[in-house]
Design a protein around this motif. Sequence first.
Motif, PDB file in Angstrom:
ATOM      1  N   ASP A  26      -5.710  -1.551  -5.187  1.00 40.31           N
ATOM      2  CA  ASP A  26      -5.102  -2.106  -3.973  1.00 40.31           C
ATOM      3  C   ASP A  26      -6.078  -3.092  -3.349  1.00 40.31           C
ATOM      4  O   ASP A  26      -7.106  -2.699  -2.803  1.00 40.31           O
ATOM      5  CB  ASP A  26      -4.759  -0.978  -2.991  1.00 40.31           C
ATOM      6  CG  ASP A  26      -3.755  -1.418  -1.935  1.00 40.31           C
ATOM      7  OD1 ASP A  26      -3.410  -2.619  -1.902  1.00 40.31           O
ATOM      8  OD2 ASP A  26      -3.319  -0.556  -1.152  1.00 40.31           O
ATOM      9  N   GLU A  27      -5.770  -4.362  -3.424  1.00 43.11           N
ATOM     10  CA  GLU A  27      -6.643  -5.443  -2.936  1.00 43.11           C
ATOM     11  C   GLU A  27      -8.088  -5.251  -3.357  1.00 43.11           C
ATOM     12  O   GLU A  27      -8.982  -5.115  -2.524  1.00 43.11           O
ATOM     13  CB  GLU A  27      -6.509  -5.563  -1.415  1.00 43.11           C
ATOM     14  CG  GLU A  27      -5.086  -5.917  -1.037  1.00 43.11           C
ATOM     15  CD  GLU A  27      -4.944  -6.302   0.422  1.00 43.11           C
ATOM     16  OE1 GLU A  27      -5.930  -6.764   1.008  1.00 43.11           O
ATOM     17  OE2 GLU A  27      -3.833  -6.148   0.951  1.00 43.11           O
ATOM     18  N   THR A  45       0.829  -1.209   0.000  1.00 39.84           N
ATOM     19  CA  THR A  45       0.000   0.000   0.000  1.00 39.84           C
ATOM     20  C   THR A  45       0.862   1.257   0.000  1.00 39.84           C
ATOM     21  O   THR A  45       0.546   2.246  -0.668  1.00 39.84           O
ATOM     22  CB  THR A  45      -0.961  -0.014   1.201  1.00 39.84           C
ATOM     23  OG1 THR A  45      -1.805  -1.156   1.084  1.00 39.84           O
ATOM     24  CG2 THR A  45      -1.808   1.238   1.256  1.00 39.84           C
ATOM     25  N   GLN A  62      -7.207   0.724  -0.960  1.00 36.54           N
ATOM     26  CA  GLN A  62      -7.479  -0.396  -0.056  1.00 36.54           C
ATOM     27  C   GLN A  62      -8.625  -0.069   0.892  1.00 36.54           C
ATOM     28  O   GLN A  62      -9.507  -0.882   1.117  1.00 36.54           O
ATOM     29  CB  GLN A  62      -6.214  -0.738   0.739  1.00 36.54           C
ATOM     30  CG  GLN A  62      -6.401  -1.933   1.656  1.00 36.54           C
ATOM     31  CD  GLN A  62      -5.088  -2.463   2.215  1.00 36.54           C
ATOM     32  OE1 GLN A  62      -4.044  -1.851   2.085  1.00 36.54           O
ATOM     33  NE2 GLN A  62      -5.157  -3.619   2.833  1.00 36.54           N
TER      34      GLN A  62
HETATM   35 MG   LIG Z   1      -2.049  -2.775   1.932  1.00 36.83          MG
END
Ligand SMILES: [Mg+2]
Lengths: 245, 300
Positions: free
Chosen positions: B154-155, B44, B82
């Motif tokens: 991000d994810e 991140t 995220q």
């Molecule tokens: Mg992360």
Amino acid sequence: MKTFQMQCKVEIIRILRNRYFVFWSLVMPIIFYYIFTNLVNSDVPNKAEWQAHYLMSMTVFSVMGSSMMTLGIRMVQERSQGWSTFIRITPLSDSVYFAAQMIGQSVIHALSITIIFIAGAFINSVSLTPIEWVMSGLWILLGSLPFLAIGTLIGLMKKVETAAGISNVIYMVLAVSGGLWMPLEVMPKMMQTIGKWLPSYNFGNGAWEIVRGELPNWKNILILVAYLAVFMLLSKYIRRKQEVA
Amino acid sequence: MNEILSLNKVTKSFQYKTAVNDVSFSIGKGEVVAILGPNGAGKTTTISMILGLLQPSSGEVKLFNRQPNEKQVREKIGTMLQEVSVIPGLKVSEILELIRSYYQQPLAMKDLIDLTGLTEQDLKTRAEKLSGGQKRRLSFALALAGDPEFIIFDEPTVGMDITSRNRFWQTVHYLAEQGKTIIFSTHYLQEADDAADRILLFKDGAIVADGTPAQIKARISKQSVSFIVDPERPLEKLYQHEEIDDIYRKNNRVYVQATNTDRVLELIFQEKIGARDIQIERGKLEEAFEQLTSGTKEAI
Ligand SMILES: [Mg+2]
Ligand SMILES: Nc1ncnc2c1ncn2[C@@H]1O[C@H](COP(=O)(O)OP(=O)(O)OP(=O)(O)O)[C@@H](O)[C@H]1O
């Protein structure tokens, strides 16, 4: 330009959908107005003047509240929910965003002023000259600037709960000690001396003077401008410190 | 040169922690890159620096050969962070219109809805009332609103159900075919294996592997050949060969471990042990992942 219009529109929609705004800035001031001009204090010497005076008090009370609370809490919400971060990676520029917030807020204030004025005209048949209506409305619109600056200060807080709590306290203290609920004249001498230096009193007094057929005092204007400058500088300073950390 | 992103000796130190340590890599147009790594590996933080949300302590990040926070760059990028971000008080359709208005050439509303699978119902709902997965879908749509050339997730699939997840990867494939450059981080190795043509493996703030999924899997030394054989059949003959590291039985199959699997096949036939249903076990990305990220050395 398209961005700016869209952003303004969205800010306005969001405020109108906010139940707290509708309650605190429209419903409450009108109810207070009704209570304080009809149920209590009904034996004042000059009834018409008191009714016009108190209509100004309540309109100022409404606009002052939404300047500080609506703006401030919304800023905290946007930051704590990650929206501000997301906005930073879009092409929206900070100045357009800020300007849209201010314009949106002012449109809302113009709306609140109109609604409360109309309510006053209905409830107590307050009648002012057209010039007085317009002048007092404009005064309240412009005079809200220092309070918007307080709003941006509150907007720098970390948590919505703290921001809501603190702004509520500031709001009530300013309203009471600035003579918006009861005239300063009925308060103890000490309170009066302090009250005259508060932004809320000077905000209100400009409007009270106008409905008495006078012009706002120079002193009122100067004090409000000074507060505006102080709050803006403070807000800028804190923001810079937060960015470094 | 069609290099879209480059990181040059990028380091990010927080007060007590170096989250990203001297990382360099570059990504060309049209690449689909997965960033893998255990929790706290610095994924991140790296992504935040690529997006210009964090300034590197040292080193340089260039996106489209410019600073990440320049306006021209922002016109061309889209992202899903995220932490899901929503704006309260607005309906999904209003938010999409708003964000689209920020870009000079936004994606048409219809395309946006088709690509992300937002439903009529979603569009009418206020953002704060969406479920976790629906919020993800909204933020996917927000990432695509500006019709970006470079997209970073991000994810992205955390909290999505299977249908939304499939829909998401379908769209990612489609975007990749359109020539978009895509980076995503994930903890689901299968996703990286399926969707990415390159994997950057992070550990303790540094890149420990960079290559295609196949290359990374090949870095595990342990490969094996497995087969079925009559249990009565002795396997002693195989043990005599030095190339073979280990032999074991599992689920009715015999596994022969060796660095060179071609040589094992040769031996199986040479020794005529009567093996059936022979398979080469390539090694899984999971194993590579564990091997390459094991040992919890703290980044200094
Ligand atoms: Mg992360
Ligand atoms: N703002 C910050 N201040 C201090 N330390 C931080 C900050 N942000 C991240 N870190 C630290 O930096 C390291 C890397 O964090 P990062 O969020 O980049 O990890 P990640 O790879 O994204 O992990 P995850 O898979 O859990 O999302 C962590 O040890 C984290 O504690």
